[in-house]
Design a protein around this motif. Structure first.
Motif, PDB file in Angstrom:
ATOM      1  N   TYR A  53      86.634 -48.535 -42.643  1.00  0.00           N
ATOM      2  CA  TYR A  53      87.727 -48.388 -41.683  1.00  0.00           C
ATOM      3  C   TYR A  53      88.105 -46.921 -41.495  1.00  0.00           C
ATOM      4  O   TYR A  53      88.236 -46.441 -40.390  1.00  0.00           O
ATOM      5  N   GLY A  54      88.235 -46.166 -42.577  1.00  0.00           N
ATOM      6  CA  GLY A  54      88.583 -44.741 -42.502  1.00  0.00           C
ATOM      7  C   GLY A  54      87.488 -43.942 -41.816  1.00  0.00           C
ATOM      8  O   GLY A  54      87.735 -43.007 -41.059  1.00  0.00           O
ATOM      9  N   THR A  55      86.237 -44.328 -42.061  1.00  0.00           N
ATOM     10  CA  THR A  55      85.120 -43.626 -41.442  1.00  0.00           C
ATOM     11  C   THR A  55      85.135 -43.833 -39.938  1.00  0.00           C
ATOM     12  O   THR A  55      84.933 -42.888 -39.161  1.00  0.00           O
ATOM     13  N   ARG A  56      85.416 -45.073 -39.506  1.00  0.00           N
ATOM     14  CA  ARG A  56      85.475 -45.328 -38.066  1.00  0.00           C
ATOM     15  C   ARG A  56      86.603 -44.542 -37.409  1.00  0.00           C
ATOM     16  O   ARG A  56      86.441 -44.011 -36.329  1.00  0.00           O
ATOM     17  N   ARG A  57      87.732 -44.488 -38.093  1.00  0.00           N
ATOM     18  CA  ARG A  57      88.865 -43.722 -37.528  1.00  0.00           C
ATOM     19  C   ARG A  57      88.519 -42.242 -37.417  1.00  0.00           C
ATOM     20  O   ARG A  57      88.814 -41.601 -36.421  1.00  0.00           O
ATOM     21  N   ARG A  58      87.875 -41.733 -38.479  1.00  0.00           N
ATOM     22  CA  ARG A  58      87.493 -40.310 -38.434  1.00  0.00           C
ATOM     23  C   ARG A  58      86.491 -40.047 -37.324  1.00  0.00           C
ATOM     24  O   ARG A  58      86.563 -39.060 -36.616  1.00  0.00           O
ATOM     25  N   ARG A  59      85.529 -40.978 -37.169  1.00  0.00           N
ATOM     26  CA  ARG A  59      84.533 -40.816 -36.107  1.00  0.00           C
ATOM     27  C   ARG A  59      85.187 -40.890 -34.728  1.00  0.00           C
ATOM     28  O   ARG A  59      84.866 -40.120 -33.829  1.00  0.00           O
ATOM     29  N   ALA A  60      86.108 -41.810 -34.556  1.00  0.00           N
ATOM     30  CA  ALA A  60      86.803 -41.935 -33.269  1.00  0.00           C
ATOM     31  C   ALA A  60      87.625 -40.678 -32.981  1.00  0.00           C
ATOM     32  O   ALA A  60      87.644 -40.165 -31.856  1.00  0.00           O
ATOM     33  N   ALA A  61      88.315 -40.161 -34.017  1.00  0.00           N
ATOM     34  CA  ALA A  61      89.104 -38.933 -33.830  1.00  0.00           C
ATOM     35  C   ALA A  61      88.190 -37.757 -33.503  1.00  0.00           C
ATOM     36  O   ALA A  61      88.483 -36.932 -32.626  1.00  0.00           O
ATOM     37  N   ALA A  62      87.041 -37.679 -34.200  1.00  0.00           N
ATOM     38  CA  ALA A  62      86.093 -36.595 -33.933  1.00  0.00           C
ATOM     39  C   ALA A  62      85.532 -36.709 -32.526  1.00  0.00           C
ATOM     40  O   ALA A  62      85.378 -35.700 -31.811  1.00  0.00           O
ATOM     41  N   ALA A  69      85.432 -34.800 -26.981  1.00  0.00           N
ATOM     42  CA  ALA A  69      85.620 -35.032 -25.540  1.00  0.00           C
ATOM     43  C   ALA A  69      86.658 -34.057 -24.976  1.00  0.00           C
ATOM     44  O   ALA A  69      86.471 -33.486 -23.893  1.00  0.00           O
ATOM     45  N   ARG A  70      87.754 -33.845 -25.723  1.00  0.00           N
ATOM     46  CA  ARG A  70      88.769 -32.885 -25.273  1.00  0.00           C
ATOM     47  C   ARG A  70      88.199 -31.473 -25.230  1.00  0.00           C
ATOM     48  O   ARG A  70      88.456 -30.715 -24.298  1.00  0.00           O
ATOM     49  N   HIS A  71      87.387 -31.145 -26.227  1.00  0.00           N
ATOM     50  CA  HIS A  71      86.763 -29.812 -26.255  1.00  0.00           C
ATOM     51  C   HIS A  71      85.837 -29.628 -25.046  1.00  0.00           C
ATOM     52  O   HIS A  71      85.849 -28.572 -24.399  1.00  0.00           O
TER      53      HIS A  71
END
Length: 191
Positions: free
Chosen positions: A45-54, A59-61
Protein backbone atom coordinates in the motif's frame (compact mmCIF):
# COMPACT_ATOMS: atom_id res chain seq x y z
CA UNK A 1 26.80 10.29 41.64
CA UNK A 2 25.77 9.64 45.07
CA UNK A 3 22.79 7.59 46.07
CA UNK A 4 21.32 10.62 47.81
CA UNK A 5 21.05 12.55 44.49
CA UNK A 6 19.24 9.68 42.85
CA UNK A 7 16.85 9.26 45.71
CA UNK A 8 15.97 12.97 45.76
CA UNK A 9 14.93 13.00 42.18
CA UNK A 10 11.37 12.12 41.30
CA UNK A 11 10.89 9.25 38.90
CA UNK A 12 10.29 10.27 35.27
CA UNK A 13 6.67 10.30 34.07
CA UNK A 14 5.53 7.39 31.95
CA UNK A 15 5.48 8.10 28.22
CA UNK A 16 2.16 9.28 26.84
CA UNK A 17 0.84 7.48 23.84
CA UNK A 18 0.16 9.76 20.84
CA UNK A 19 -3.42 10.33 19.76
CA UNK A 20 -3.36 7.72 16.98
CA UNK A 21 -2.09 4.99 19.25
CA UNK A 22 -4.44 6.03 22.00
CA UNK A 23 -7.45 5.76 19.68
CA UNK A 24 -6.33 2.30 18.57
CA UNK A 25 -5.66 1.09 22.09
CA UNK A 26 -8.86 2.39 23.52
CA UNK A 27 -11.67 -0.03 23.29
CA UNK A 28 -14.83 1.94 23.64
CA UNK A 29 -17.77 -0.14 24.46
CA UNK A 30 -21.20 0.38 23.22
CA UNK A 31 -23.67 -1.91 24.66
CA UNK A 32 -21.03 -4.39 25.69
CA UNK A 33 -19.58 -4.75 22.22
CA UNK A 34 -16.00 -3.73 21.65
CA UNK A 35 -14.88 -2.12 18.40
CA UNK A 36 -12.15 -4.08 16.69
CA UNK A 37 -9.01 -2.20 15.62
CA UNK A 38 -8.81 -1.18 11.98
CA UNK A 39 -7.29 -3.73 9.65
CA UNK A 40 -3.67 -3.26 8.69
CA UNK A 41 -3.02 -1.77 5.27
CA UNK A 42 -2.65 -4.27 2.44
CA UNK A 43 0.85 -5.24 1.43
CA UNK A 44 2.43 -2.75 -1.01
CA UNK A 45 0.00 0.00 0.00
CA UNK A 46 2.79 2.47 0.90
CA UNK A 47 4.67 1.60 -2.27
CA UNK A 48 1.62 2.32 -4.42
CA UNK A 49 1.09 5.65 -2.69
CA UNK A 50 4.72 6.59 -3.19
CA UNK A 51 4.55 5.58 -6.84
CA UNK A 52 1.35 7.57 -7.36
CA UNK A 53 2.88 10.62 -5.65
CA UNK A 54 6.04 10.26 -7.75
CA UNK A 55 3.98 9.96 -10.94
CA UNK A 56 1.99 13.07 -9.94
CA UNK A 57 5.21 14.98 -9.27
CA UNK A 58 6.64 13.83 -12.61
CA UNK A 59 3.47 14.95 -14.42
CA UNK A 60 3.59 18.35 -12.69
CA UNK A 61 7.28 18.65 -13.53
CA UNK A 62 6.61 17.85 -17.19
CA UNK A 63 3.71 20.33 -17.29
CA UNK A 64 5.83 23.05 -15.66
CA UNK A 65 8.64 22.33 -18.11
CA UNK A 66 6.23 22.69 -21.05
CA UNK A 67 4.87 25.92 -19.59
CA UNK A 68 8.42 27.18 -19.09
CA UNK A 69 9.27 26.44 -22.73
CA UNK A 70 6.08 28.18 -23.89
CA UNK A 71 6.93 31.15 -21.68
CA UNK A 72 10.46 31.32 -23.09
CA UNK A 73 9.11 31.20 -26.64
CA UNK A 74 6.52 33.88 -25.89
CA UNK A 75 9.19 36.03 -24.23
CA UNK A 76 11.49 35.73 -27.27
CA UNK A 77 8.64 36.55 -29.66
CA UNK A 78 7.64 39.54 -27.56
CA UNK A 79 11.25 40.76 -27.45
CA UNK A 80 11.50 40.45 -31.25
CA UNK A 81 8.22 42.37 -31.67
CA UNK A 82 9.44 45.04 -29.25
CA UNK A 83 12.67 45.48 -31.21
CA UNK A 84 10.71 45.69 -34.47
CA UNK A 85 8.40 48.27 -32.90
CA UNK A 86 11.37 50.35 -31.76
CA UNK A 87 12.82 50.20 -35.28
CA UNK A 88 9.49 51.32 -36.74
CA UNK A 89 9.32 54.12 -34.19
CA UNK A 90 12.79 55.34 -35.17
CA UNK A 91 11.82 55.21 -38.86
CA UNK A 92 8.64 57.14 -38.12
CA UNK A 93 10.52 59.81 -36.19
CA UNK A 94 12.99 60.16 -39.06
CA UNK A 95 10.17 60.48 -41.59
CA UNK A 96 8.36 62.94 -39.33
CA UNK A 97 11.54 65.00 -39.07
CA UNK A 98 12.02 64.91 -42.85
CA UNK A 99 8.40 65.92 -43.38
CA UNK A 100 8.66 68.78 -40.87
CA UNK A 101 11.83 69.95 -42.58
CA UNK A 102 10.17 69.78 -46.02
CA UNK A 103 7.05 71.62 -44.80
CA UNK A 104 8.94 74.26 -42.81
CA UNK A 105 8.72 76.84 -45.64
CA UNK A 106 4.92 76.47 -45.55
CA UNK A 107 4.48 76.95 -41.81
CA UNK A 108 2.49 80.01 -40.72
CA UNK A 109 5.58 81.73 -39.33
CA UNK A 110 7.55 81.14 -42.55
CA UNK A 111 4.61 82.28 -44.71
CA UNK A 112 4.21 85.45 -42.66
CA UNK A 113 7.93 86.14 -42.91
CA UNK A 114 7.81 85.61 -46.69
CA UNK A 115 4.81 87.94 -46.94
CA UNK A 116 6.55 90.67 -44.93
CA UNK A 117 9.68 90.24 -47.02
CA UNK A 118 7.58 90.43 -50.22
CA UNK A 119 6.01 93.72 -49.07
CA UNK A 120 9.44 95.22 -48.37
CA UNK A 121 10.87 93.92 -51.63
CA UNK A 122 7.97 95.29 -53.70
CA UNK A 123 8.26 98.67 -51.95
CA UNK A 124 11.94 98.76 -52.90
CA UNK A 125 11.11 97.84 -56.52
CA UNK A 126 8.58 100.69 -56.73
CA UNK A 127 11.04 103.13 -55.17
CA UNK A 128 13.78 102.04 -57.58
CA UNK A 129 11.41 102.54 -60.55
CA UNK A 130 10.52 106.03 -59.35
CA UNK A 131 14.16 106.93 -58.79
CA UNK A 132 15.22 105.65 -62.20
CA UNK A 133 12.44 107.59 -63.94
CA UNK A 134 13.12 110.80 -62.06
CA UNK A 135 16.85 110.47 -62.64
CA UNK A 136 16.13 110.16 -66.31
CA UNK A 137 17.66 106.70 -66.70
CA UNK A 138 16.47 104.22 -69.26
CA UNK A 139 16.60 100.50 -69.11
CA UNK A 140 19.18 100.48 -71.93
CA UNK A 141 21.52 102.94 -70.17
CA UNK A 142 20.44 106.02 -72.17
CA UNK A 143 19.13 109.25 -70.69
CA UNK A 144 15.50 109.98 -70.22
CA UNK A 145 13.09 112.43 -68.80
CA UNK A 146 15.37 115.39 -69.48
CA UNK A 147 18.29 113.89 -67.51
CA UNK A 148 21.97 113.63 -68.26
CA UNK A 149 21.73 112.49 -71.83
CA UNK A 150 19.31 115.25 -72.69
CA UNK A 151 17.06 112.82 -74.53
CA UNK A 152 13.41 112.81 -73.70
CA UNK A 153 11.49 109.61 -73.43
CA UNK A 154 9.00 108.95 -76.13
CA UNK A 155 5.35 108.79 -75.36
CA UNK A 156 5.36 105.07 -75.93
CA UNK A 157 8.24 104.53 -73.47
CA UNK A 158 6.50 106.69 -70.87
CA UNK A 159 3.26 104.71 -71.34
CA UNK A 160 5.15 101.45 -70.90
CA UNK A 161 6.88 102.76 -67.80
CA UNK A 162 3.58 103.99 -66.32
CA UNK A 163 1.97 100.62 -67.06
CA UNK A 164 4.88 98.75 -65.42
CA UNK A 165 4.89 101.14 -62.48
CA UNK A 166 1.13 100.71 -61.95
CA UNK A 167 1.48 96.93 -62.03
CA UNK A 168 4.31 97.09 -59.50
CA UNK A 169 2.28 99.44 -57.25
CA UNK A 170 -0.81 97.18 -57.50
CA UNK A 171 1.30 94.20 -56.45
CA UNK A 172 2.76 96.25 -53.58
CA UNK A 173 -0.71 97.29 -52.34
CA UNK A 174 -2.00 93.72 -52.62
CA UNK A 175 0.87 92.36 -50.59
CA UNK A 176 0.52 95.14 -48.06
CA UNK A 177 -3.22 94.45 -47.74
CA UNK A 178 -2.55 90.74 -47.22
CA UNK A 179 -0.03 91.53 -44.48
CA UNK A 180 -2.46 93.94 -42.78
CA UNK A 181 -5.22 91.32 -42.91
CA UNK A 182 -2.85 88.80 -41.38
CA UNK A 183 -1.86 91.26 -38.64
CA UNK A 184 -5.53 91.89 -37.83
CA UNK A 185 -6.25 88.16 -37.71
CA UNK A 186 -8.59 88.23 -40.71
CA UNK A 187 -6.75 85.40 -42.46
CA UNK A 188 -8.57 82.13 -41.85
CA UNK A 189 -6.80 78.86 -41.12
CA UNK A 190 -3.48 80.30 -39.95
CA UNK A 191 -4.20 81.02 -36.30
Amino acid sequence: MSGYDQAARPPPPPPKPDSHEASRMATPTTGGNSVPPPPPPPPGYGTRRRRAAAAGRAARHARLGALGRRLSGAREATQARLLATHALERQWRQRQSDMDHALAPFSPAALYQALAHGVQEQAQVCQAMEDSFLDGGRGDGGGGGGGEGGELLTEREVAEWVKGYREAKVLYYQRQERKERWDEGRVGGWR
